[in-house]
Design a protein around this motif. Sequence first.
Motif: not given
Length: 125
Positions: A75-96
């Motif tokens: 249903s949707y997904f998000t990417v969480e990262a620092k504005k400075s393009f940090d080496l670590k980011s997080v992808l989250k996925i949700w299902l309907s």
Amino acid sequence: MSFLSKFLNSSGILENSKIMEDYDQLFLDNEEIEVGFKLIEDIFIFTNKRLIVIERKKDQEDILAYTSLPYSQISYFTVEAKKSFDLKSVLKIWLSGQSEVVVEKEFNKSVDVYEVQKMLADHVL
């Protein structure tokens, strides 16, 4: 350079032949691997039908969990990262129909999380 060829140049990309060798029992007869990649200990495999996430269970190094996410159910997904393009980011996925995150994975610079979200968007939208 096309989106897919740019994506395939990433260092975390797995060879399709290696994916088939290791995980051929997961795929349907008419299912094609588009791209697969390794994140630390987990593996994401995009096919023409779904996203397969293979996770090593914490504290049980010999146990793997195989999660099949049909694109039509994401249903949707998000990417969480620092504005400075940090080496670590997080992808989250949700299902309907789910209020809880189904997949939450940390990325490092070996796989570009923004390219992964483009691939997800291409299948989901």
